[in-house]
Design an enzyme around this catalytic site. Sequence first.
Site, short mmCIF file in Angstrom:
data_model
loop_
_atom_site.label_atom_id
_atom_site.label_comp_id
_atom_site.label_asym_id
_atom_site.label_seq_id
_atom_site.Cartn_x
_atom_site.Cartn_y
_atom_site.Cartn_z
N HIS A 211 23.82 27.11 28.15
CA HIS A 211 23.27 26.13 29.10
C HIS A 211 23.29 24.78 28.40
CE1 HIS A 211 21.06 24.52 32.36
NE2 HIS A 211 19.88 25.09 32.20
N HIS B 102 32.40 26.86 33.83
CA HIS B 102 31.11 26.66 34.50
C HIS B 102 30.89 27.77 35.51
CE1 HIS B 102 27.76 24.66 36.48
NE2 HIS B 102 27.67 23.96 35.37
N ASP C 211 29.50 18.79 29.34
CA ASP C 211 28.98 18.81 27.98
C ASP C 211 30.05 18.65 26.92
OD1 ASP C 211 26.30 18.92 28.50
OD2 ASP C 211 26.46 21.00 29.12
N1 CMC Z 1 36.04 30.10 26.93
C1 CMC Z 1 36.88 31.14 27.12
N2 CMC Z 1 36.85 31.98 28.15
C2 CMC Z 1 35.88 31.78 29.04
C3 CMC Z 1 34.95 30.73 28.94
C4 CMC Z 1 35.07 29.87 27.84
N3 CMC Z 1 34.24 28.83 27.68
N4 CMC Z 1 34.11 30.75 30.00
C5 CMC Z 1 34.48 31.80 30.76
N5 CMC Z 1 35.57 32.41 30.17
C6 CMC Z 1 36.33 33.55 30.71
C7 CMC Z 1 35.61 34.87 30.41
O1 CMC Z 1 36.05 35.42 29.20
C8 CMC Z 1 36.04 35.69 31.61
O2 CMC Z 1 37.38 36.11 31.39
P1 CMC Z 1 37.92 37.53 31.98
O3 CMC Z 1 37.75 37.43 33.47
O4 CMC Z 1 39.34 37.55 31.54
O5 CMC Z 1 37.07 38.58 31.35
C9 CMC Z 1 36.06 34.67 32.77
O6 CMC Z 1 36.33 33.41 32.12
C10 CMC Z 1 34.76 34.56 33.54
O7 CMC Z 1 33.69 34.43 32.61
P2 CMC Z 1 32.17 34.64 32.96
O8 CMC Z 1 31.36 34.73 31.71
O9 CMC Z 1 32.04 35.74 33.96
O10 CMC Z 1 31.83 33.30 33.72
P3 CMC Z 1 30.39 32.75 34.02
O11 CMC Z 1 30.50 32.00 35.28
O12 CMC Z 1 29.34 33.77 33.93
O13 CMC Z 1 30.15 31.75 32.76
C11 CMC Z 1 29.59 29.93 31.42
C12 CMC Z 1 29.84 30.42 32.84
C13 CMC Z 1 29.24 28.43 31.47
C14 CMC Z 1 28.40 30.69 30.79
C15 CMC Z 1 30.87 30.14 30.57
O14 CMC Z 1 31.97 29.48 31.13
C16 CMC Z 1 30.70 29.75 29.11
O15 CMC Z 1 30.20 30.56 28.31
N6 CMC Z 1 31.12 28.49 28.73
C17 CMC Z 1 30.93 27.99 27.40
C18 CMC Z 1 29.54 27.43 27.25
C19 CMC Z 1 29.36 26.13 28.00
O16 CMC Z 1 30.15 25.19 27.86
N7 CMC Z 1 28.26 26.06 28.78
C20 CMC Z 1 27.87 24.84 29.49
C21 CMC Z 1 27.95 24.94 30.93
S1 CMC Z 1 27.82 23.33 31.69
C22 CMC Z 1 26.24 22.81 31.35
C23 CMC Z 1 25.21 23.34 32.27
O17 CMC Z 1 25.31 23.10 33.50
O18 CMC Z 1 24.28 23.97 31.76
#
Ligand code: CMC
Length: 430
Positions: free
Chosen positions: A267, A306, A364
């Site tokens: 987050h 995201h 971010d």
């Molecule tokens: N790097 C590499 N792969 C990723 C990433 C990433 N940052 N984010 C998602 N994926 C892949 C994940 O491995 C999965 O792949 P597959 O379908 O092949 O297994 C797919 O994308 C979907 O991932 P998910 O975890 O189900 O997606 P989510 O919507 O639950 O996650 C997130 C959202 C923000 C937690 C994630 O993208 C992440 O961990 N990003 C890095 C941390 C980050 O930058 N967070 C800040 C978000 S913006 C600030 C805010 O609003 O708080």
Amino acid sequence: MENKQRYATLTLDDGRSVEMPILSGTMGSDVIDVRGLSKMGLFTYDPGFFVTASCTSSITFIDGEAGLLYYRGYPIEQLAEKSDFLEVSYLLMNGELPTAAQAEAFKRNVTRHTMVHEQIARFFSGFRRDAHPMAVMVGVVGALSAFYHDSLDISNPHHRAISATRILAKIPTIAAMAHKYHVGSPFMYPKNKYGYAENLLYMMFATPTEEYEPNPVLVRALDRILILHADHEQNASTSTVRLAGSSMANPFACIACGIAALWGPSHGGANEATLKMLEEIGDVSRVKDYVQGVKDKKYRLMGFGHRVYKNMDPRAAVMRETCHEVLAELNLENQKLFELAMELERVALSDPYFIDHRLYPNVDFYSGIVLRALGIPVNMFTVIFAVARTVGWISQWSEMIADPNYKIGRPRQLYQGAARRDYVAMAERE
Ligand code: CMC
């Protein structure tokens, strides 16, 4: 013409069925009102709240597919370009843009509340100097309820307004104190001649021994970061504030809960994690290998992806522009770390893996780079995010408390533990 109520019908395999009203908001997806399921002894299962609306709200609208973010109906791009953080705060808290007189009165009111009770300075000395500033923020903001208990009657709208102003006004002061305490420098009192972002930079970087005038380009960049992070509807920290507040806890305690939830790297901790990642990559020549590791799922690319925005994050587009402006103003474009960040952005935006997974740089990614360029230490990044989001948290909290239908939050569960069993005496256990 009167809109006819629409229903979704759920039929179970035992023949029972239930009609559930379909609710429409001003914009966005329709929502199925599943409350009637409880009469049938049924609950819904949605870990992570992918498809569950926890409340109604009139504050922020997001369309992740289209990449839209509106505060009270106003597009974020317009606010970032034409407004400033205090005006945006007024808008979020009150629902409308202020008139000139209202803006002036609001600014005066916030400015006159920026100092903290003098005993709070002593409260800091209970923390270790090497404590993470977010740990200090959680503690000090929670402690505000011990200092300002004259405005804690949450059923009184006047008390709620005073607490909201206090928290908005004091959060930059506390953030700057957390930084000063960490580096061992004297606290700097706020100055009423400065604007909100200006004061924050002043309190962080001025010392009693030197003159310090904040650079207007950098003030504008910080102000933009604050605007872009001010609210983001029902994200993890805001939902935490609402859930804590639903028990009628006081607003300072609720905001402390929000700060704790924001701290996590998924987050608000993402901008800090982005910088740590860039430092770990270390050199442009290592970007390719690092990206391969992401594709092999060894780790995630911090600052990318995201939950809601599956195309470009509109905040990231604005922040990207500011990022390039700041790097140019400070002549930092050729510095290793920033070169590396721009290369990572280029690779990720053109690589089929990231395109297929719809992984774009998020706000971010760019705000981390800007904060670093402004000279803000990495461990303060999430603190700055908390300063910005405080107005969103307090607006969402106020909206919830003023809602006559609000109830204590109480999610259900799908129990998967042991079925009923009898206690076994210790001597008889295998
Ligand atoms: N790097 C590499 N792969 C990723 C990433 C990433 N940052 N984010 C998602 N994926 C892949 C994940 O491995 C999965 O792949 P597959 O379908 O092949 O297994 C797919 O994308 C979907 O991932 P998910 O975890 O189900 O997606 P989510 O919507 O639950 O996650 C997130 C959202 C923000 C937690 C994630 O993208 C992440 O961990 N990003 C890095 C941390 C980050 O930058 N967070 C800040 C978000 S913006 C600030 C805010 O609003 O708080």
